[in-house]
Design a protein around this motif. Structure first.
Motif, short mmCIF file in Angstrom:
data_model
loop_
_atom_site.label_atom_id
_atom_site.label_comp_id
_atom_site.label_asym_id
_atom_site.label_seq_id
_atom_site.Cartn_x
_atom_site.Cartn_y
_atom_site.Cartn_z
N GLU A 209 25.99 33.75 42.95
CA GLU A 209 26.42 35.06 42.49
C GLU A 209 26.85 35.91 43.68
N PRO A 210 27.87 36.74 43.50
CA PRO A 210 28.30 37.62 44.57
C PRO A 210 27.27 38.71 44.84
N GLU A 211 27.42 39.35 45.97
CA GLU A 211 26.43 40.35 46.36
C GLU A 211 26.62 41.66 45.61
N GLU A 212 27.89 42.08 45.42
CA GLU A 212 28.09 43.43 44.90
C GLU A 212 27.99 43.47 43.38
N THR A 213 27.81 44.66 42.86
CA THR A 213 27.78 44.90 41.42
C THR A 213 29.20 45.10 40.92
N ALA A 214 29.53 44.50 39.79
CA ALA A 214 30.88 44.61 39.25
C ALA A 214 31.18 46.03 38.83
N GLY A 215 32.47 46.39 38.95
CA GLY A 215 32.92 47.67 38.46
C GLY A 215 33.36 47.55 37.01
N ASP B 114 35.11 39.40 44.42
CA ASP B 114 33.75 39.45 44.95
C ASP B 114 33.70 38.99 46.40
N THR B 115 32.50 39.01 46.98
CA THR B 115 32.33 38.80 48.42
C THR B 115 32.48 37.36 48.85
N ARG B 116 32.65 36.42 47.92
CA ARG B 116 32.82 35.02 48.32
C ARG B 116 34.25 34.70 48.71
N CYS B 117 35.17 35.65 48.57
CA CYS B 117 36.58 35.43 48.88
C CYS B 117 36.74 34.89 50.31
N MET C 276 49.26 43.35 42.29
CA MET C 276 47.94 43.91 41.98
C MET C 276 46.86 43.51 42.97
N ILE C 277 47.10 42.45 43.76
CA ILE C 277 46.11 41.98 44.73
C ILE C 277 46.77 41.97 46.10
N ARG C 278 46.07 42.53 47.08
CA ARG C 278 46.58 42.58 48.44
C ARG C 278 45.47 42.14 49.40
N GLU C 279 45.83 41.97 50.65
CA GLU C 279 44.85 41.66 51.68
C GLU C 279 44.31 42.95 52.27
N GLN C 280 42.99 43.02 52.40
CA GLN C 280 42.34 44.19 52.97
C GLN C 280 41.11 43.74 53.75
N ASP C 281 41.11 43.99 55.04
CA ASP C 281 39.95 43.66 55.89
C ASP C 281 39.58 42.19 55.78
N GLY C 282 40.58 41.33 55.80
CA GLY C 282 40.32 39.90 55.85
C GLY C 282 39.90 39.27 54.54
N ARG C 283 40.21 39.91 53.41
CA ARG C 283 39.91 39.32 52.12
C ARG C 283 40.87 39.90 51.08
N ALA C 284 40.90 39.29 49.91
CA ALA C 284 41.73 39.81 48.83
C ALA C 284 41.06 41.01 48.19
N GLU C 285 41.89 41.91 47.66
CA GLU C 285 41.38 43.11 47.01
C GLU C 285 42.29 43.46 45.83
N VAL C 286 41.69 43.74 44.68
CA VAL C 286 42.46 44.26 43.55
C VAL C 286 42.68 45.75 43.81
N PHE D 89 41.80 31.79 37.41
CA PHE D 89 41.64 30.35 37.18
C PHE D 89 42.00 29.53 38.41
N ALA D 90 42.86 30.04 39.27
CA ALA D 90 43.24 29.30 40.47
C ALA D 90 42.23 29.46 41.60
N CYS D 91 41.57 30.60 41.68
CA CYS D 91 40.69 30.91 42.81
C CYS D 91 39.59 29.87 42.97
N HIS D 92 39.49 29.30 44.16
CA HIS D 92 38.54 28.20 44.37
C HIS D 92 37.10 28.66 44.49
N THR D 93 36.88 29.96 44.73
CA THR D 93 35.52 30.49 44.77
C THR D 93 35.16 31.28 43.52
N ARG D 94 36.09 31.31 42.54
CA ARG D 94 35.90 32.09 41.31
C ARG D 94 35.58 33.56 41.63
#
Length: 304
Positions: A10-16, A22-25, A38-48, A66-71
């Motif tokens: 499970e990811p660390e943060e609480t869903a909005g 989530d933090t596994r990106c 709708m998704i961009r790179e921010q601080d070394g990870r993807a962000e909606v 469905f494509a994301c390998h870390t869900r």
């Protein structure tokens, strides 16, 4: 039919309230390829950075999920059920994106190539699932599983056995798929089937190969890709496991023989351009690569 879509942890943060990452990106770029508005790179990870406003945009986010390998692409109220799965996703009448990228290939893209006979070929591999294999096979019997290099060899044998297909890899990366039954040797092109040729391209790894189909499609593995940042073809110079010098030599030897419209990489974005424009850009990439020097591995330096 059901998929096991549960994350490993499970990811660390609480869903909005809406879609989020989530933090596994791992910043593999796949989600941004599928939902770039709708998704961009921010601080070394993807962000909606924006929620979907139309049904089409909602479908894009489902594709990214469905494509994301870390869900890691998630929504607190939306479950990823098979009826929402867009994969295999048609890029045109001939090539489909497999989706369901695998953590064992660092989230690399895999493709299905339809042939005029009604059969298909799989280029690199999505995550293994018998249910997904059934789904892919609906496009036509899969005759060949073509591995571009060692990093993408995971699941190759399982898919090949499931389909009754031939499994191909270059001898330079054979230790990553020692049970492959068809080897590509040396640096000469090898005909895989009607209209499909393997071009050995040592550089990213010793056994890297690209597959050219119908004078139209270039499955480039991790040898080169389309960068949205530079709006051009690029090599991942900072993630070259074997030799950037060898990659430059491979491109110099091979690029003049290639004519295609689509570049379809494992990592990095896809792009379709007129043949003449793609040929010009590949020649410029070859010249630029010749000037590059070896450097330490640095995933953060890749210009997606």
């Amino acid at each position: 039919m059901s998929y096991d879509l549960s994350p490993e942890a499970e990811p660390e943060e609480t869903a909005g309230e809406g879609w989020y990452v989530d933090t596994r990106c791992t910043n593999c770029d796949v989600a941004r390829q599928l939902a770039p508005d709708m998704i961009r790179e921010q601080d070394g990870r993807a962000e909606v950075f924006r929620q979907p406003q139309t049904e089409a945009e909602q479908r894009q986010l489902y594709a990214a999920a469905f494509a994301c390998h870390t869900r890691s692409i998630r929504h607190p109220a939306h479950q990823l059920t098979p009826d929402l799965d867009p994969f295999p996703l048609a890029l045109d009448d001939t090539v489909h994106h497999c989706g369901h990228n695998s953590r064992h290939t660092a989230g690399a893209n895999a493709y299905l190539l339809r042939r005029p006979t009604g059969s298909t070929m799989m280029i690199d591999t999505p995550r293994w699932s018998a249910e997904l294999a059934d789904r892919y096979e609906e496009l036509g019997p899969v005759t060949d599983v073509l591995l571009t290099h060692r990093d993408h060899a995971a699941h190759g044998r399982r898919y090949a056995d499931r389909f009754g297909a031939r499994l191909w890899i270059h001898e330079g990366d054979l230790d990553a798929a020692p049970d492959a039954d068809h080897l590509i040797r040396g640096t000469d092109p090898v005909e895989i089937g009607a209209g499909v040729t393997a071009y050995p391209l040592p550089g990213h790894t010793r056994g890297s190969v690209l597959y050219l189909a119908d004078g139209m499609y270039c499955f480039s593995g991790d040898s080169f890709y389309w960068s949205r940042t530079t709006a051009d073809l690029e090599v991942a110079a900072s993630v070259t496991w074997y030799s950037i010098t060898e990659l430059a030599a491979s491109l110099a030897r091979t690029a003049p023989r290639l004519r295609f419209e689509w570049v379809l990489p494992g990592h990095g974005d896809r792009k379709r351009l007129p043949v003449e424009e793609m040929t010009r850009r590949l020649a410029h990439l070859t010249a630029r690569t010749r000037t590059l020097q070896p450097q330490p591995i640095d995933f953060t330096a890749v210009r997606w």
